[in-house]
Structures are given as structure tokens and as C-alpha cells.
Design an enzyme around this catalytic site. Structure first.
Site, mmCIF file in Angstrom:
data_model
loop_
_atom_site.group_PDB
_atom_site.id
_atom_site.type_symbol
_atom_site.label_atom_id
_atom_site.label_comp_id
_atom_site.label_asym_id
_atom_site.label_seq_id
_atom_site.Cartn_x
_atom_site.Cartn_y
_atom_site.Cartn_z
ATOM 1 N N GLY A 258 139.100 28.182 -32.643
ATOM 2 C CA GLY A 258 138.473 26.888 -32.373
ATOM 3 C C GLY A 258 137.008 26.860 -32.789
ATOM 4 O O GLY A 258 136.537 25.896 -33.406
ATOM 5 N N CYS A 370 133.197 33.497 -21.845
ATOM 6 C CA CYS A 370 133.606 32.440 -20.905
ATOM 7 C C CYS A 370 133.685 33.068 -19.510
ATOM 8 O O CYS A 370 134.613 32.800 -18.755
ATOM 9 C CB CYS A 370 134.912 31.789 -21.315
ATOM 10 S SG CYS A 370 136.285 32.929 -21.592
#
Length: 443
Positions: A258, A370
Site C-alpha cells: 500500500g 503500526c
């Protein structure tokens, strides 16, 4: 026979528990293509809900079971959790929930456990209050948060110590809800097309170029199948925008791609190398990057990239605990231990240290995770830079101001996105998942 949705949910939950598989990947696998849209939606609800509320389900099951839960056959425990979730959280008819779970026990060839499973679920259906944690009198405590929002106590304690109990509660509450689906529009014309297909969209909360899906099955649209839109968390999109531009760019832990795609879209003239350590993930990445001819994919360990030259920008979005993504990956909270953070810290420092050598003079490295844990974020950056005086930390505020001035940043409160010189998003406080980003510039 159990219904197709419950059979599929049972199989996924069993693989998640026994094979350390990830539910989100299994729920998007071809195995579910045979399900109707309604069954697929129910399967997703059953899987994610059971994983999100597992400790609350086990609290009730443990109160009525004649056997310790850790002594039960894994198949039986999985069927019991699935049935308990339906009774307690979906308010489905008790008879259906019990019978379906009993059928799952039979299907798993554990017929000797059928009377036990039947009795346990019926007892629990009669006393749903057994799943409610006993809260402290007065203000909420960390123990209350862990019980009420079904989180491991050690994680709730860490967040409360670092952010305070109010923010810790926002994180825990956010983790228990299905996250919004955010989109990256590669083709501006796709938005009108989606509207015509019945998809309702809202403006991005963090980025003006993003969209949030408020209604509709986005994966069933032509634009999604053709790759003209992509599902991607807004905070993840923001991280990719911080890499900036240049003639040569490197994404050294690239799959699923992504962020690589954003780097390629923003820098169509740049040569981009995307590497991933797992050959099967690199193969999938190569397939996804076909529409970007300027991207070269390689299967390689980020610590051993060999001779691939110097780059103007390097993204090291390293493997991490994922504690900023528990809303979409709830199984992580039941697998992760505090000891894992030390191991991850070592691997992350090794990747950052090795990939810094690929940054040319005047170029930048973007280190990101993350994770909400300092061992994986600030502590990695500061430890590695102790031996690299030729790098300095760049304040992310400047890049956020640039995005704000260009109209790309929709979130006006820049201070809330910063932790000193670093980018930091917190689930439940800012839109999207929890991310950390550090920009390191080579002198």
C-alpha cells in the site's frame, strides 16, 4: 449440519488459534467466495466479534464449565466461544446458537463432548451476567478497562501509564469496534462510479485525498477489482506521504504494498525498489505492482539487501507488534507478550541499522511502525542513531505543515499528531490506526 457462515467462522477461528493465522487475511481468502453476501457478513461478524471479546466470553464459560478451559479440546473451546458470542453479543435465539455450536462439535469429531457443550451453553444463556466484569467503585481503574473492554491487563497498564487512563480507555474502546473502511482513490473518476453503484462515501478525516465508506460492499465494485481504488487506513496513507520524492526510492519491507503504491503514484519518474523477505509475499507484491512500471520487486531480507546502490528516500516500515491495529487484528492482543517487545526491538534495530547505509548524502530515511510501544519506536531510533552521527532527526512538523499548506491534510490539529519530533497517531484519538513515524536525514 451447521450453517455455512458458522462453519466458515469456526474454521477460521480454529486456524487463528492453532496456526497463528491472521483472521483478516482468512476472511478475504478465496475460500469464502462460495458464501452468499449475507453469510459472508455473518461469518466476519462471528470471527471478529469472538476474537475481540474473547476474555469476556471465557469469563462466562469458566464460571459454568465443570472443566478448566485450558483442558478442553481446542475444537470444543472454539465452538463454545462462538456460541457464547452469539448468545451474549448478537442476541441471537439461544436455541439456534446452542444447536449450531453442538453441531460444530460433532463436525469436529468430538461427539463425546456434545452433552458437555450443550449443558455449558444453556447454563450460560440463563446467566449472561456472568460475562460482566466486576468494576471497582468510583473512577475506573486499569483493571476495569481490561475487563470491560476485553484487553490483556499488561497492555492496558502500559497505555494508562503512558497516556493516562482516559486515553487508554479511548484506545481500548476503539479496538472493540469494527474500524472504518478508508479508501485511496487512484482514479478520481472512480468516486462517481462508486456512487452510481450504491456506495456511500464520506470525506477523509485525516487526508483530503482519502474517502471513508459509510455504506456498501466496496470489494464487490468494479473499481476495486480493477485496482483503481485501494482499501488503506488513512494513517497508513499519511506515513507513505512523509517519504517525499527523489530519483531513486527504496521500500525495504514493502508487502502488501500500500505504501509502495503511494510512493510510485507520487513519483512516477522515480526508480523504486520494493523488497520483502518472504518470497510468497514478494510474488504477490510483484503482481500488485504490475500497474507501476517504475517499481522493481525483489525477495530479500532488509538486513541483507546487497549492492542496490544509494537512494534519495528509504522507507523502513518494519515488522512490529501491531498494537496500533487491534481493531482490525484483535487476535494480536491474545498472542503478544511483553517479552515479545524485546525480541521485536532487536529485529527492528537491525533493519534500521542495516538500511541506513542505503541513504545517500542529503537523503532521508522514514522509519515507521503500526505499534504504540516505545520499545519499537523512539527507543529503536535513538539506539541506532547513537552509532550514526551522520544522521539527524528531522521534526515531522515541517512535513505536516507542508501537507497542510498543500491542502492534503484534512486534520487541523497538527500538535495532536506529534510526539516531539515524531509522527504519532493514537487509535480512538486521531482517525485510523496507531502509527509511529521518524524522519532521519543524512548529512
Amino acid at each position: 449440519m451447521p450453517s455455512p457462515a458458522r462453519e466458515a467462522a469456526f474454521d477460521i477461528l480454529f486456524r487463528v488459534e492453532q496456526k497463528d493465522a491472521y483472521a483478516s487475511e482468512l476472511l478475504h481468502s478465496e475460500r469464502l467466495d462460495a458464501l452468499s453476501p449475507q453469510d459472508r457478513a455473518l461469518c466476519t461478524e462471528l470471527v471478529m466479534g469472538t476474537l475481540r471479546w474473547r476474555s469476556r466470553l471465557d469469563l462466562g464459560l469458566g464460571a459454568v464449565s465443570s472443566q478448566p478451559l485450558d483442558k478442553l479440546d481446542p475444537e470444543v473451546l472454539t465452538a463454545l466461544r462462538l456460541g457464547t458470542y452469539q448468545i451474549a453479543f448478537l442476541r441471537l435465539p439461544v436455541r439456534a446458537a446452542v444447536n449450531e455450536s453442538v453441531e460444530l462439535v460433532k463436525r469436529a469429531r468430538r461427539r463425546y463432548s456434545v452433552p458437555f457443550a450443550n449443558a455449558v451453553l444453556r447454563k450460560l444463556a440463563a446467566k449472561p451476567e456472568l460475562m460482566e466484569p466486576i468494576l471497582s467503585p468510583g473512577p475506573k481503574t486499569v483493571l476495569d478497562l481490561a475487563g470491560l473492554y476485553a484487553h490483556p491487563l499488561w497492555l492496558a497498564e502500559r497505555w494508562a501509564e503512558r497516556y493516562g487512563i482516559e486515553v487508554a480507555e479511548k484506545i481500548c474502546a476503539f479496538d472493540q469496534q469494527p474500524p472504518e473502511t478508508s479508501l485511496r482513490l487512484r482514479d478520481p473518476a472512480a468516486e462517481q462510479e462508486l456512487l452510481q453503484e450504491g456506495i456511500e462515501l464520506q470525506p477523509g478525516a485525516l487526508l483530503t485525498s482519502a474517502r471513508r465508506v459509510s455504506k456498501g460492499a466496496i470489494t464487490q465494485t468494479r473499481a476495486f477489482r480493477e485496482g483503481r481504488i485501494a482499501i488503506q487506513d488513512e494513517a497508513s496513507q499519511l506515513v507513505a506521504l512523509l517519504v517525499g520524492g527523489g530519483e531513486r526510492l527504496l521500500d525495504c519491507c514493502a508487502a502488501p504494498g500500500g505504501k509502495t503504491a503511494i510512493m510510485a503514484e507520487r513519483n512516477p519518474e522515480a526508480e523504486i525498489i520494493a523488497a520483502d523477505v518472504h518470497p510468497h509475499r514478494a510474488a504477490l507484491l510483484m503482481e500488485r505492482m504490475r500497474q507501476w512500471p517504475n517499481v522493481t520487486v525483489m525477495a530479500a531480507n532488509a538486513t541483507e539487501l546487497g549492492v542496490c546502490g544509494l537512494f534519495d528516500g528509504v522507507l523502513a516500515d518494519v515488522p512490529c507488534s501491531g498494537t496500533g491495529t487491534l481493531a482490525r487484528n484483535p487476535e494480536i492482543k491474545w498472542r503478544l507478550t511483553s517479552d515479545d517487545l524485546s525480541d521485536l526491538h532487536g529485529r527492528q534495530a537491525a533493519i534500521l541499522g542495516a538500511t541506513l547505509q542505503h541513504v545517500r548524502g542529503g537523503g532521508i530515511m522514514l522509519y515507521s511502525t503500526c505499534s504504540l510501544e516505545p520499545e519499537e519506536n523512539v527507543q529503536v531510533v535513538e539506539e541506532v542513531l547513537q552509532s550514526r552521527p551522520d544522521f539527524r532527526i528531522v521534526d515531522c512538523r515541517g512535513e505536516l505543515e507542508r501537507l497542510n499548506d498543500s491542502g492534503e491534510l484534512a486534520w487541523g490539529d497538527l500538535d495532536s499528531l506529534l510526539d516531539g519530533p515524531y509522527l504519532r497517531t493514537i487509535p480512538g484519538v486521531q482517525p485510523g490506526d496507531g502509527f509511529f513515524g521518524a524522519i532521519l536525514a543524512k548529512e
